[in-house]
Design an enzyme around this catalytic site. Structure first.
Site, PDB file in Angstrom:
ATOM      1  N   ARG A 198      10.894 -30.759  -7.520  1.00  0.00           N
ATOM      2  CA  ARG A 198      12.231 -30.315  -7.158  1.00  0.00           C
ATOM      3  C   ARG A 198      13.290 -31.316  -7.643  1.00  0.00           C
ATOM      4  O   ARG A 198      14.385 -30.948  -8.013  1.00  0.00           O
ATOM      5  CB  ARG A 198      12.324 -30.167  -5.634  1.00  0.00           C
TER       6      ARG A 198
ATOM      7  N   ASP B 147       3.676 -34.088   3.949  1.00  0.00           N
ATOM      8  CA  ASP B 147       3.691 -33.041   2.917  1.00  0.00           C
ATOM      9  C   ASP B 147       2.307 -32.931   2.281  1.00  0.00           C
ATOM     10  O   ASP B 147       2.171 -32.845   1.057  1.00  0.00           O
ATOM     11  CB  ASP B 147       4.775 -33.333   1.876  1.00  0.00           C
TER      12      ASP B 147
HETATM   13  P1  ADP Z   1       7.098 -33.977  -6.605  1.00  0.00           P
HETATM   14  O1  ADP Z   1       7.647 -34.910  -5.590  1.00  0.00           O
HETATM   15  O2  ADP Z   1       8.123 -33.549  -7.593  1.00  0.00           O
HETATM   16  O3  ADP Z   1       6.332 -32.836  -5.996  1.00  0.00           O
HETATM   17  P2  ADP Z   1       4.513 -35.165  -7.272  1.00  0.00           P
HETATM   18  O4  ADP Z   1       4.369 -36.643  -7.128  1.00  0.00           O
HETATM   19  O5  ADP Z   1       3.901 -34.313  -6.221  1.00  0.00           O
HETATM   20  O6  ADP Z   1       6.063 -34.828  -7.486  1.00  0.00           O
HETATM   21  O7  ADP Z   1       3.927 -34.730  -8.696  1.00  0.00           O
HETATM   22  C1  ADP Z   1       4.102 -33.406  -9.180  1.00  0.00           C
HETATM   23  C2  ADP Z   1       2.885 -32.979 -10.003  1.00  0.00           C
HETATM   24  O8  ADP Z   1       2.723 -33.847 -11.133  1.00  0.00           O
HETATM   25  C3  ADP Z   1       1.560 -33.066  -9.242  1.00  0.00           C
HETATM   26  O9  ADP Z   1       1.304 -31.883  -8.506  1.00  0.00           O
HETATM   27  C4  ADP Z   1       0.574 -33.267 -10.376  1.00  0.00           C
HETATM   28  O10 ADP Z   1       0.290 -32.031 -10.994  1.00  0.00           O
HETATM   29  C5  ADP Z   1       1.352 -34.108 -11.378  1.00  0.00           C
HETATM   30  N1  ADP Z   1       1.095 -35.563 -11.160  1.00  0.00           N
HETATM   31  C6  ADP Z   1       1.793 -36.384 -10.364  1.00  0.00           C
HETATM   32  N2  ADP Z   1       1.332 -37.645 -10.406  1.00  0.00           N
HETATM   33  C7  ADP Z   1       0.294 -37.635 -11.262  1.00  0.00           C
HETATM   34  C8  ADP Z   1      -0.643 -38.645 -11.731  1.00  0.00           C
HETATM   35  N3  ADP Z   1      -0.548 -39.905 -11.310  1.00  0.00           N
HETATM   36  N4  ADP Z   1      -1.592 -38.275 -12.615  1.00  0.00           N
HETATM   37  C9  ADP Z   1      -1.677 -36.989 -13.028  1.00  0.00           C
HETATM   38  N5  ADP Z   1      -0.845 -35.997 -12.627  1.00  0.00           N
HETATM   39  C10 ADP Z   1       0.134 -36.300 -11.757  1.00  0.00           C
HETATM   40 MG    MG Z   2       7.818 -34.778  -3.503  1.00  0.00          MG
END
Ligand code: ADP
Ligand code: MG
Ligand code: MG
Length: 349
Positions: A47, A165
């Protein structure tokens, strides 16, 4: 800003001194890590920004890029990752937080270890697992949450942390088959000795599909930290359910046993649309008291049966009777160990 206390010091440390312009926007100083990062491609979208695969000193890393300084999530996530003793096999490994200033404005970055198998959600959409992998994944998720939830008391102890979350998109799959917990922007910390939560918690945060009933109807008692942990356990139960559906089980189809798994499904996908409102979740969880289906076949396999019992204890309507993460982890660890012994021919009597 009273919502987040104590983060101004961190902001000063990370991005230098205030511009003194009275605008409240600090003078942005580009640090070295941000300069050394070479972005390769985008791997995730959120987001408030995106996640990219990048190269740092010859190693792959993941870089989460936040695009607006007004959003507190970069600061909050950085703050949580810097919690003393947070490091754990089942918590995404933090490398650094930094800023990059370009003509287009400032970018806040969060640099973590990269896991090429991506999120558990994406993994389960593409793959099925055997029941041994199921136990390893579920136990590793419970271990990560237990590490967050439990305090470590000592001179340099670790506070209790609630994630707020938990969902399959915020869990990553490691190459060794274990999982790690990610995305800490909504987490809250609790100092049990001072009986203090580190931010004023906004009670209804998180992803609506995974929100516990008491979060949906806003009856959660935010003055008790255990309420946040119990809400995490509800969300975790839905993730365990997603895992169970994708596990292959020997099951008779037309008389002969076949390896079967269910199609990937988001929790409540049969009852709500793709972006459920609080009203939708209220109808399902409070009025109907519904939960995802536990198929009969899960009762016929020892591992699936144990996990479905844990699931049902964790999604209980009454938050006070849900199992703590440590309890779930211990039960799953026993299951994992006993099955391992069996595989090498040792039978415990
Ligand atoms: P947001 O706060 O925008 O939801 P996230 O930290 O949950 O961000 O990351 C969003 C997506 O990016 C995750 O669902 C995953 O698919 C990918 N992702 C995030 N961090 C990693 C990582 N360290 N290695 C591989 N994929 C990642
Ligand atoms: Mg987030
Ligand atoms: Mg996320």
């Amino acid at each position: 800003d009273s919502y987040i206390s104590g983060n101004n010091n961190l902001l000063q440390t990370l991005i230098g001194h205030s511009s003194g312009s009275g605008s409240g926007i600090p003078l942005l100083v580009q640090r070295t890590i941000a300069k050394q990062i070479r972005i390769e491609r985008q791997i995730g979208e959120g987001r408030f920004g995106k996640v990219c695969l990048a190269n740092w000193r010859g190693e792959h890393v993941a870089v989460k890029i936040f695009t607006t300084i007004n959003d507190q999530s970069w600061l909050r996530e950085t703050e949580i990752y810097q919690t003393v003793l947070l490091r754990h096999d089942n918590i995404l490994g933090f490398i650094a937080a930094d800023l990059k200033v370009s003509a287009g404005g400032a970018q806040m970055m969060l640099i973590t270890e990269y896991h090429k198998r991506g999120s558990l959600h994406d993994f389960l959409k593409e793959n099925t697992i055997d029941t041994a992998q199921l136990v390893v994944m579920a136990r590793s998720i419970a271990s990560g949450i237990a590490h967050l939830h439990e305090p470590i008391n000592g001179t340099h102890g670790k506070p209790c942390i609630a994630h707020r979350d938990i969902k399959s998109r915020n869990i990553l799959v490691k190459t060794d088959g274990e999982c790690c917990i990610a995305d800490f922007a909504l987490a809250v910390r609790y100092d049990s000795r001072r009986n203090e939560i580190d931010i004023a918690p906004n009670s209804r945060v998180g992803t609506r599909r995974y929100m516990a009933p008491e979060v949906v109807n806003d009856t959660i008692d935010v003055t008790s930290f255990s309420a946040f942990k119990a809400a995490d356990m509800y969300s975790a139960s839905l993730v365990f359910w997603e895992l169970c559906r994708r596990s292959r089980q020997n099951w008779p189809v037309g008389g002969s046993p076949m390896l079967q798994a269910d199609e990937y499904m988001l929790p409540y996908a049969n009852l709500v649309g793709s972006d459920p409102s609080l009203e939708d979740m209220h109808l399902v969880l409070i009025i109907q008291g519904a939960r995802p289906d536990i198929p009969m076949r899960w009762k016929c396999d020892n591992r699936l049966r144990v996990i479905s019992e844990l699931i049902q204890e964790c999604w209980h309507q009454n938050a006070n009777v849900r199992l703590p993460a440590l309890r779930v982890m211990k039960t799953l660890r026993k299951l994992e160990d006993s099955e391992t012994l069996e595989n090498i021919g040792i039978h415990h009597v």
